[in-house]
Motif scaffolding. Structure first.
Motif, mmCIF file in Angstrom:
data_model
loop_
_atom_site.group_PDB
_atom_site.id
_atom_site.type_symbol
_atom_site.label_atom_id
_atom_site.label_comp_id
_atom_site.label_asym_id
_atom_site.label_seq_id
_atom_site.Cartn_x
_atom_site.Cartn_y
_atom_site.Cartn_z
ATOM 1 N N ILE A 68 0.957 -1.463 0.326
ATOM 2 C CA ILE A 68 0.047 0.138 -0.154
ATOM 3 C C ILE A 68 0.977 1.152 0.168
ATOM 4 O O ILE A 68 2.042 0.994 0.830
ATOM 5 C CB ILE A 68 -0.727 0.431 0.986
ATOM 6 N N ARG A 69 0.449 2.005 -0.620
ATOM 7 C CA ARG A 69 1.059 3.490 -1.407
ATOM 8 C C ARG A 69 0.220 4.574 -0.625
ATOM 9 O O ARG A 69 1.264 5.966 -0.378
ATOM 10 C CB ARG A 69 1.616 3.597 -2.443
ATOM 11 N N ASP A 70 -0.952 4.253 -0.482
ATOM 12 C CA ASP A 70 -2.431 6.149 -0.238
ATOM 13 C C ASP A 70 -3.388 5.368 -0.289
ATOM 14 O O ASP A 70 -3.860 4.193 -0.918
ATOM 15 C CB ASP A 70 -1.919 6.700 -1.031
ATOM 16 N N VAL A 71 -3.581 5.955 1.218
ATOM 17 C CA VAL A 71 -5.019 5.850 1.160
ATOM 18 C C VAL A 71 -5.879 6.911 1.032
ATOM 19 O O VAL A 71 -5.737 7.446 1.940
ATOM 20 C CB VAL A 71 -5.589 5.139 2.913
ATOM 21 N N VAL A 72 -7.247 6.833 0.665
ATOM 22 C CA VAL A 72 -8.341 8.493 -0.055
ATOM 23 C C VAL A 72 -9.894 7.669 0.181
ATOM 24 O O VAL A 72 -9.762 6.872 -0.296
ATOM 25 C CB VAL A 72 -7.471 8.887 -1.550
ATOM 26 N N VAL A 73 -9.710 8.637 1.118
ATOM 27 C CA VAL A 73 -11.694 8.812 1.434
ATOM 28 C C VAL A 73 -11.653 9.695 0.111
ATOM 29 O O VAL A 73 -11.751 10.595 0.476
ATOM 30 C CB VAL A 73 -11.863 9.157 2.624
ATOM 31 N N LYS A 74 -13.428 8.981 -0.341
ATOM 32 C CA LYS A 74 -14.193 10.061 -1.291
ATOM 33 C C LYS A 74 -15.276 9.719 -0.561
ATOM 34 O O LYS A 74 -15.843 8.758 -0.140
ATOM 35 C CB LYS A 74 -13.675 9.535 -2.275
ATOM 36 N N GLN A 75 -16.068 10.898 -0.501
ATOM 37 C CA GLN A 75 -17.452 11.333 -0.343
ATOM 38 C C GLN A 75 -18.182 12.422 -0.568
ATOM 39 O O GLN A 75 -17.810 13.471 -0.062
ATOM 40 C CB GLN A 75 -17.760 11.711 1.698
ATOM 41 N N SER A 76 -19.263 11.742 -1.331
ATOM 42 C CA SER A 76 -20.524 13.289 -2.296
ATOM 43 C C SER A 76 -21.357 13.070 -0.245
ATOM 44 O O SER A 76 -20.968 12.925 0.433
ATOM 45 C CB SER A 76 -20.893 12.409 -2.829
ATOM 46 N N LEU A 77 -21.623 14.428 -0.888
ATOM 47 C CA LEU A 77 -23.111 15.051 0.468
ATOM 48 C C LEU A 77 -24.093 14.322 0.329
ATOM 49 O O LEU A 77 -23.931 13.558 1.196
ATOM 50 C CB LEU A 77 -23.214 16.296 -0.698
ATOM 51 N N TRP A 78 -24.402 13.599 -0.676
ATOM 52 C CA TRP A 78 -25.409 12.262 -0.192
ATOM 53 C C TRP A 78 -24.421 11.281 0.733
ATOM 54 O O TRP A 78 -24.729 10.664 2.029
ATOM 55 C CB TRP A 78 -25.471 11.475 -1.435
ATOM 56 N N ASN A 79 -23.629 10.973 0.204
ATOM 57 C CA ASN A 79 -23.034 10.062 1.276
ATOM 58 C C ASN A 79 -22.227 10.063 2.815
ATOM 59 O O ASN A 79 -22.775 10.099 3.713
ATOM 60 C CB ASN A 79 -21.748 9.419 0.384
ATOM 61 N N ARG A 80 -22.015 11.190 2.579
ATOM 62 C CA ARG A 80 -21.797 12.112 3.756
ATOM 63 C C ARG A 80 -22.837 11.692 5.473
ATOM 64 O O ARG A 80 -23.183 12.221 6.546
ATOM 65 C CB ARG A 80 -21.333 13.694 3.815
ATOM 66 N N MET A 81 -24.310 12.251 4.390
ATOM 67 C CA MET A 81 -25.488 12.504 5.067
ATOM 68 C C MET A 81 -25.521 11.235 5.296
ATOM 69 O O MET A 81 -26.504 10.939 6.461
ATOM 70 C CB MET A 81 -26.265 12.833 3.778
#
Length: 129
Positions: free
Chosen positions: A64-77
């Motif tokens: 593993i070299r990197d870990v990124v979290v992606k959240q849209s507004l819908w997902n954050r809700m």
């Protein structure tokens, strides 16, 4: 050192959105049966998906070299998000997406903790100063 399970989770049903849920109800819930199942151990990340055709992908933690979290507004809700794991396979970088996981920040930190235990140098001779 033996391999031990650190975290187990699966893709949330909420990650499909309203349209996906309506489509799933029309198709008698079959898309929900093929959700990703994610297991994080102290040595690897195991991603299993599929209903008709089962796919299993193993990512060794030391790659593993990197870990990124992606959240849209819908997902954050709804408290879900995607965790993108970037790993080196040979000379090329691969991206593995853990889709719609609940509490993606916790999953990311769990992966980071496993990486720190495996890939970081230890001992007094490993000082970075």
């Amino acid at each position: 050192m033996s391999e031990e399970l650190v975290l187990e989770t699966r893709e949330s049903k909420r990650s499909y959105g309203v349209g996906g849920i309506l489509l799933a109800l029309l198709l008698i819930g079959l898309p929900f049966l093929g959700r990703q199942r994610i297991r994080i151990t102290n040595e690897r990340i195991i991603i299993e998906s599929g209903f008709w055709t089962r796919v299993r992908d193993d990512i060794e933690v030391f790659r593993i070299r990197d870990v990124v979290v992606k959240q849209s507004l819908w997902n954050r809700m709804f408290g879900i998000g995607d965790v993108v794991v970037k790993a080196m396979e040979g000379r090329s970088e691969e991206q593995h997406v853990l889709k719609g996981v609940p509490d993606p920040d916790h999953v990311s930190e769990t992966i980071r903790g496993a990486w720190n235990k495996v890939a970081r140098p230890r001992g007094p001779s490993a000082s970075l100063d």
